[in-house]
Motif scaffolding. Structure first.
Motif, short mmCIF file in Angstrom:
data_model
loop_
_atom_site.label_atom_id
_atom_site.label_comp_id
_atom_site.label_asym_id
_atom_site.label_seq_id
_atom_site.Cartn_x
_atom_site.Cartn_y
_atom_site.Cartn_z
N SER A 1 38.83 28.02 35.26
CA SER A 1 39.99 29.34 35.41
C SER A 1 41.21 28.74 36.34
N ASP B 1 41.23 35.93 41.15
CA ASP B 1 40.80 36.49 39.72
C ASP B 1 40.25 37.86 39.92
N GLU B 2 39.60 38.01 40.88
CA GLU B 2 39.20 39.52 40.95
C GLU B 2 40.09 40.53 41.33
N ARG C 1 42.08 41.20 38.07
CA ARG C 1 41.38 42.02 37.05
C ARG C 1 41.65 43.87 37.76
N HIS C 2 42.01 43.87 38.95
CA HIS C 2 41.91 45.10 39.31
C HIS C 2 43.28 45.77 39.78
N TYR C 3 44.46 44.92 39.16
CA TYR C 3 45.64 45.24 39.71
C TYR C 3 46.11 46.44 39.37
#
Length: 508
Positions: A117, A124-125, A128-130
């Motif tokens: 990645s 990355d986390e 995903r929750h933007y």
């Protein structure tokens, strides 16, 4: 001894008395001098060390300059390759620095689930929750709805679009008959879908006008509002509608003069008087056109504007008068050439007539045939004109061969081509074959008055009296008289050869 000491840089040794006397500071003089001497010695030592170090560095620099290549660049090839230097720099970059997260640029890239990645596990986390703004999500949904609705509406009207594009393509290729049929289908589709495509009507009117379908053009013009026709891009359409109305009004006025003589024998028509009445139309003012109930049913409907009758159209009906009165071919030709000089672009009025008269008088018909095909590539009339030219020149076999070939190719003038074949057999004395061929044309389509009279002549020649009686009844029941040529042949006052080799060279 003292001199030697001075040369070595030393001071004269003090005597005993001097050594014993103290200085002003209470120290012995000998001790002060010794201290000064020591400081000087230290300074000299430090200076010597610095000097030696400078010499060593200078020697090292000299050795590096001798070993280094010359600084002069001999050519462009000696220039360093920037791309190669950048690549070398990237290769020399520590692997740790190259593997940093593309988002934060601080932590190493890669996650536990995805080692390849481009982001670190923290970024990355977070991605995903933007969080998304609710209004932006709503706007995206609304736009998506409009996209699907537009696709649905386009799918509904695909038939209209396809038919309109097909008609435009055919018109640009000068295939006017096919284009006209495609425009009719497009208009029917628009009517079914309740679409008001003014530009489609505009292009359809242009095709109808070029074909001479003036009544159809006027009818199509009713789909365009009057205020739209005043817009610049509808200027040509407005002109075509005005002229179409003028042509139609001229035809109506001329037929009022000619209609009483539709069933009159040629010798009974007062040619000069009727010709004078038609000539008067050229300077007359047409009556105002109104709706059938005396009012305009649609306030937005356009009322065509024109001044006077169309002179070329009057000349056309003067030609028609000369034709039904059995005037000479040269007289007829004079009227048709007048039409050509007045309206050279309106080939639908004069081109066929001019080609036929040229064929009958032995003139070259190819220029007028080329003109007709230039306007409409689907015009089948040139093939018929070539057959008439061959038949009037006495080349019957070639005329029959070309007629049969044109019929096999689906020529739209098949009924007239069958008539020409029959005329060739009549002139060759094969009356039964002539009747058979002309009757084939009679059965093909709605027959013209000339075709019916020609069939009656062939029936008389072949002894088909029952068929002749039926044809005579067909003419009289519809208000037409049997041709004088047919009556004269049956009376024995003329021959087939005189009908087709003298005068109009045909049944009139």
């Amino acid at each position: 001894m003292d001199d030697q000491k001075e040369k070595r840089g030393g001071a004269p040794e003090p005597n005993a008395a001097q050594k014993a006397e103290p200085n002003a500071a209470g120290k012995p003089e000998e001790s002060r001098e010794q201290s000064l001497h020591d400081e000087l010695e230290d300074l000299a030592r430090v200076f010597q060390e610095e000097l030696d170090r400078a010499k060593a560095e200078a020697a090292a620099d000299a050795e590096r300059e001798e070993d280094a290549p010359g600084i002069l660049i001999q050519g462009l090839d000696d220039l360093p390759d920037a791309a190669a230097q950048a690549k070398e720099a990237a290769e020399e970059q520590p692997e740790k620095e190259k593997a940093l997260c593309e988002c934060c640029g601080e932590r190493p890239r890669g996650t536990q689930k995805d080692p390849d990645s481009p982001y670190c596990s923290v970024c990355d986390e977070g991605l995903r929750h933007y969080p998304f703004d609710f209004l932006n999500v709503l706007l995206a949904l609304v736009l998506l709805v409009f996209v699907f609705y537009g696709g649905y509406q386009f799918a509904r009207h695909t038939e209209v679009f396809v038919k309109a594009v097909e008609a435009d393509t055919l018109a640009s290729d000068k295939e006017l008959y096919s284009a006209w049929n495609a425009y009719i289908e497009a208009q029917d589709a628009m009517s079914a879908d309740r679409i008001h495509g003014e530009l489609v009507y505009k292009r359809a009117i242009r095709v109808m006008y070029r074909l001479g379908y003036m009544a159809n053009a006027a009818e199509a013009g009713e789909n365009i509002n009057a205020w739209e026709l005043n817009l610049p891009h509808f200027r040509s359409t407005k002109t075509q509608l005005d002229r179409a109305a003028q042509f139609l009004a001229t035809g109506d006025a001329a037929m009022e003069i000619l209609s009483p003589y539709s069933s009159t024998l040629a010798q009974d028509i007062p040619y000069d008087d009727v010709l004078a009445e038609l000539e008067a139309l050229k300077t007359a003012s047409p009556e105002e056109t109104t709706a059938e109930d005396g009012s305009t049913s649609d306030s937005d409907a356009y009322t065509p504007q024109y001044t006077g009758y169309n002179t070329a159209m009057v000349a056309f009906y003067q030609y028609y008068l000369a034709l039904i009165s059995n005037q000479s071919l040269e007289t007829q030709l004079g009227f048709v050439e007048e039409i050509q000089s007045l309206e050279p672009e309106e080939t639908w009025i004069y081109a066929t007539l001019l080609g036929e008269l040229y064929a009958k008088t032995g003139r070259d018909i190819e220029p007028i045939c080329a003109k007709m095909l230039e306007v409409n590539a689907e015009d089948d009339t040139p093939a018929l004109l070539r057959v008439i030219a061959l038949r009037t020149a006495g080349d019957y076999d070639e005329a029959v061969a070309q007629s049969e070939a044109a019929i096999a190719d689906g020529n739209a003038n098949a009924s007239e081509l069958y008539r020409q074949i029959g005329l060739c057999f009549l002139l060759q004395g094969d009356y039964e074959k002539a009747y058979e061929e002309i009757n084939e044309g009679f059965q093909t389509t709605n027959p013209s008055i000339q075709l019916i009279n020609t069939l009656a002549l062939a029936a008389s020649a072949a002894g088909e009296e029952e068929a002749y009686a039926d044809l005579e009844d067909l003419l009289t029941s519809n208000g037409y008289a049997v041709s004088g040529d047919v009556l004269a042949y049956r009376a024995g006052t003329c021959t087939l050869e005189s009908i087709f080799t003298e005068g109009d060279l045909d049944v009139t």
